[in-house]
Design an enzyme around this catalytic site. Structure first.
Site, PDB file in Angstrom:
ATOM      1  N   GLY A  36      -4.937  29.513 114.374  1.00 26.22           N
ATOM      2  CA  GLY A  36      -6.180  29.298 115.119  1.00 26.22           C
ATOM      3  C   GLY A  36      -5.886  29.012 116.586  1.00 26.22           C
ATOM      4  CG  PHE A  73     -13.376  29.905 107.482  1.00 25.38           C
ATOM      5  CD1 PHE A  73     -13.872  31.134 107.091  1.00 25.38           C
ATOM      6  CD2 PHE A  73     -14.224  29.033 108.147  1.00 25.38           C
ATOM      7  CE1 PHE A  73     -15.182  31.484 107.344  1.00 25.38           C
ATOM      8  CE2 PHE A  73     -15.537  29.375 108.412  1.00 25.38           C
ATOM      9  CZ  PHE A  73     -16.021  30.607 108.011  1.00 25.38           C
ATOM     10  CE1 TYR A 146      -5.611  36.051 101.832  1.00 24.77           C
ATOM     11  CE2 TYR A 146      -6.267  38.259 101.150  1.00 24.77           C
ATOM     12  CZ  TYR A 146      -6.554  37.062 101.780  1.00 24.77           C
ATOM     13  OH  TYR A 146      -7.792  36.876 102.344  1.00 24.77           O
ATOM     14  CG  LEU A 195      -7.614  51.252 110.722  1.00 20.53           C
ATOM     15  CD1 LEU A 195      -6.318  52.032 110.802  1.00 20.53           C
ATOM     16  CD2 LEU A 195      -8.571  51.923 109.722  1.00 20.53           C
ATOM     17  CB  ILE A 212      -2.666  57.891 109.080  1.00 18.81           C
ATOM     18  CG1 ILE A 212      -3.486  58.007 110.379  1.00 18.81           C
ATOM     19  CG2 ILE A 212      -3.548  58.066 107.852  1.00 18.81           C
ATOM     20  CD1 ILE A 212      -4.245  59.302 110.527  1.00 18.81           C
TER      21      ILE A 212
HETATM   22  N1  UFG Z   1      -4.037  51.285 107.867  1.00 12.31           N
HETATM   23  C1  UFG Z   1      -3.407  52.374 108.441  1.00 12.31           C
HETATM   24  N2  UFG Z   1      -2.646  52.143 109.555  1.00 12.31           N
HETATM   25  C2  UFG Z   1      -2.493  50.911 110.114  1.00 12.31           C
HETATM   26  C3  UFG Z   1      -3.152  49.813 109.508  1.00 12.31           C
HETATM   27  C4  UFG Z   1      -3.927  50.041 108.379  1.00 12.31           C
HETATM   28  O1  UFG Z   1      -3.505  53.496 107.978  1.00 12.31           O
HETATM   29  O2  UFG Z   1      -1.786  50.777 111.113  1.00 12.31           O
HETATM   30  C5  UFG Z   1      -4.873  51.534 106.694  1.00 12.31           C
HETATM   31  C6  UFG Z   1      -4.439  50.728 105.486  1.00 12.31           C
HETATM   32  O3  UFG Z   1      -3.434  51.390 104.787  1.00 12.31           O
HETATM   33  C7  UFG Z   1      -5.744  50.610 104.718  1.00 12.31           C
HETATM   34  C8  UFG Z   1      -6.811  50.564 105.822  1.00 12.31           C
HETATM   35  O4  UFG Z   1      -6.181  51.080 106.988  1.00 12.31           O
HETATM   36  O5  UFG Z   1      -5.941  51.755 103.969  1.00 12.31           O
HETATM   37  C9  UFG Z   1      -7.293  49.169 106.120  1.00 12.31           C
HETATM   38  O6  UFG Z   1      -6.174  48.326 106.288  1.00 12.31           O
HETATM   39  P1  UFG Z   1      -6.271  46.856 106.875  1.00 12.31           P
HETATM   40  O7  UFG Z   1      -4.886  46.310 106.961  1.00 12.31           O
HETATM   41  O8  UFG Z   1      -7.095  46.860 108.115  1.00 12.31           O
HETATM   42  O9  UFG Z   1      -7.119  46.075 105.776  1.00 12.31           O
HETATM   43  P2  UFG Z   1      -6.874  45.938 104.208  1.00 12.31           P
HETATM   44  O10 UFG Z   1      -7.894  46.815 103.541  1.00 12.31           O
HETATM   45  O11 UFG Z   1      -5.477  46.129 103.825  1.00 12.31           O
HETATM   46  O12 UFG Z   1      -7.149  44.402 103.953  1.00 12.31           O
HETATM   47  C10 UFG Z   1      -8.231  43.691 104.494  1.00 12.31           C
HETATM   48  C11 UFG Z   1      -7.818  42.244 104.631  1.00 12.31           C
HETATM   49  C12 UFG Z   1      -7.587  41.653 103.280  1.00 12.31           C
HETATM   50  C13 UFG Z   1      -8.779  41.858 102.416  1.00 12.31           C
HETATM   51  C14 UFG Z   1      -9.155  43.309 102.352  1.00 12.31           C
HETATM   52  C15 UFG Z   1     -10.416  43.475 101.561  1.00 12.31           C
HETATM   53  O13 UFG Z   1      -6.650  42.143 105.416  1.00 12.31           O
HETATM   54  O14 UFG Z   1      -7.359  40.272 103.440  1.00 12.31           O
HETATM   55  O15 UFG Z   1      -9.340  43.798 103.664  1.00 12.31           O
HETATM   56  O16 UFG Z   1     -10.917  44.766 101.630  1.00 12.31           O
HETATM   57  F1  UFG Z   1      -8.531  41.434 101.169  1.00 12.31           F
END
Ligand code: UFG
Length: 335
Positions: A36, A73, A146, A195, A212
């Site tokens: 934080g 949180f 997690y 992402l 990706i």
């Molecule tokens: N992704 C990429 N390239 C990147 C980063 C992410 O292709 O550089 C893809 C990931 O593989 C995934 C999607 O983008 O398919 C979203 O990835 P994020 O890391 O942004 O988010 P996640 O879906 O992995 O996870 C997030 C939170 C979790 C939560 C989840 C619930 O980080 O804590 O959403 O949907 F549980």
């Protein structure tokens, strides 16, 4: 109401406390400030620097502030880290939550009145879903430590409620993104994996390209689909949940998402439109533990609490995040 908000200086916490204050509540933030940021707190808000693993200190803070309700949180959130260091995750997320709940049970005994809790849970409790959109009663099969720690905390809360009377709402967030309009606060995690944040930092020239992770998923364009929920809409859900608990609503759990999914490629296309220039993309293999599609069925929170998301346009959602990152290219560090 007087509200104790653990992790209130984090990304979601700092957005939520602004809305709680705007709704007329008094807020006390409990944060250990490892992830934080003090700069994310609005002026004048009371902040207690404390770690949930310090049970005596948590008890002392609860006794001193006598909160009417708690929004919890504070947690470690990085999925990859959780696989490498499960011990730290269980300790922080589960033991830390237990210390908080035990302090609230003591407060209940002293004051003769339960202190309800809104708990920050996650879509990660579902793992790979059988069907989408995912309703709250879908099978819980987390694919990460997690997700397991969040599910364990939900179960702990449910058991405490059954035995001792501990009203709570578990809010299961999908992919939280965006920033407050005006961009004064936003996403600034020490470990960046999300992402949209990574894409916008790439647009700022801080990274050479966007990777990706996987183009061979069973989705229309082969990339993963997620439900991107704006942080301000998520903050609204907390304000409604805490109010409902105060008004005597029963313990329950709610998905919080838009109910509409976007693929990784669609998100990157939207980022290109918002920043006005195409980002360099690189195709990589799948990231371990990523389900193909996660989309929320949020009918329950809409029906029960009247929650209505305001940010439904992906480009607009990304514009709010872009305003934050452009104004604070190095997060809070440069403020
Ligand atoms: N992704 C990429 N390239 C990147 C980063 C992410 O292709 O550089 C893809 C990931 O593989 C995934 C999607 O983008 O398919 C979203 O990835 P994020 O890391 O942004 O988010 P996640 O879906 O992995 O996870 C997030 C939170 C979790 C939560 C989840 C619930 O980080 O804590 O959403 O949907 F549980």
């Amino acid at each position: 109401m007087r509200l104790l908000v653990t992790g209130g200086a984090g990304y979601i916490g700092s957005h939520t406390i602004r809305q709680l204050i705007a709704a007329g509540h008094e807020v006390v933030v409990l944060d250990n400030f490892t992830a934080g940021h003090r700069e994310a707190l609005p002026e004048g808000v009371t902040a207690e620097e404390a770690d949930l693993l310090d049970a005596a200190r948590v008890g002392e803070i609860v006794t001193r502030h006598e909160p009417d309700a708690v929004i919890h949180f504070a947690a470690l959130i990085e999925v990859g880290d959780s696989m490498r260091d499960p011990r730290r995750f269980y300790r922080n997320n589960v033991v830390g939550s237990m210390n908080l709940m035990d302090a609230l049970l003591d407060a209940k005994q002293k004051r003769g009145k339960a202190v309800p809790v809104v708990f920050s849970s996650t879509a990660a409790v579902y793992g790979e879903p059988d069907h989408v959109p995912i309703p709250e009663d879908a099978a819980k099969r987390p694919t990460s430590v997690y997700g397991e720690t969040k599910l364990a905390t939900e179960k702990l809360l449910d058991a405490y409620d059954a035995a001792y009377g501990f009203p709570h709402m578990n809010l299961r967030y999908f992919n939280v993104c965006g920033a407050i309009e005006g961009g004064q606060i936003g996403e600034a995690h020490p470990n960046k994996t999300h992402l949209i944040e990574l894409a916008l930092l790439t647009a700022l020239g801080q990274r050479p390209s966007m990777k990706i992770f996987g183009t061979d998923y069973p989705t229309p364009d082969g990339t993963c689909i997620r439900d991107y929920i704006h942080v301000v809409d998520l903050a609204d859900a907390h304000v409604l949940a805490v109010q409902a608990l105060q008004d005597g609503a029963p313990t329950t759990r709610y998905n919080v998402g838009l109910g509409h999914g976007f693929s990784v490629k669609e998100v990157l296309d939207a980022v290109d439109r918002v920043v006005g220039t195409p980002l360099k993309r690189e195709i990589e293999g799948r990231r371990p533990g990523d389900p193909a599609v996660l989309v929320a069925d949020s009918a329950r929170i809409k029906a029960d609490l009247g929650w209505t998301p305001r940010f439904t346009n992906l480009d607009h959602i990304i514009e709010t995040a872009w305003a934050w990152h452009r104004g604070h290219p190095h997060g809070y560090a440069a403020d």
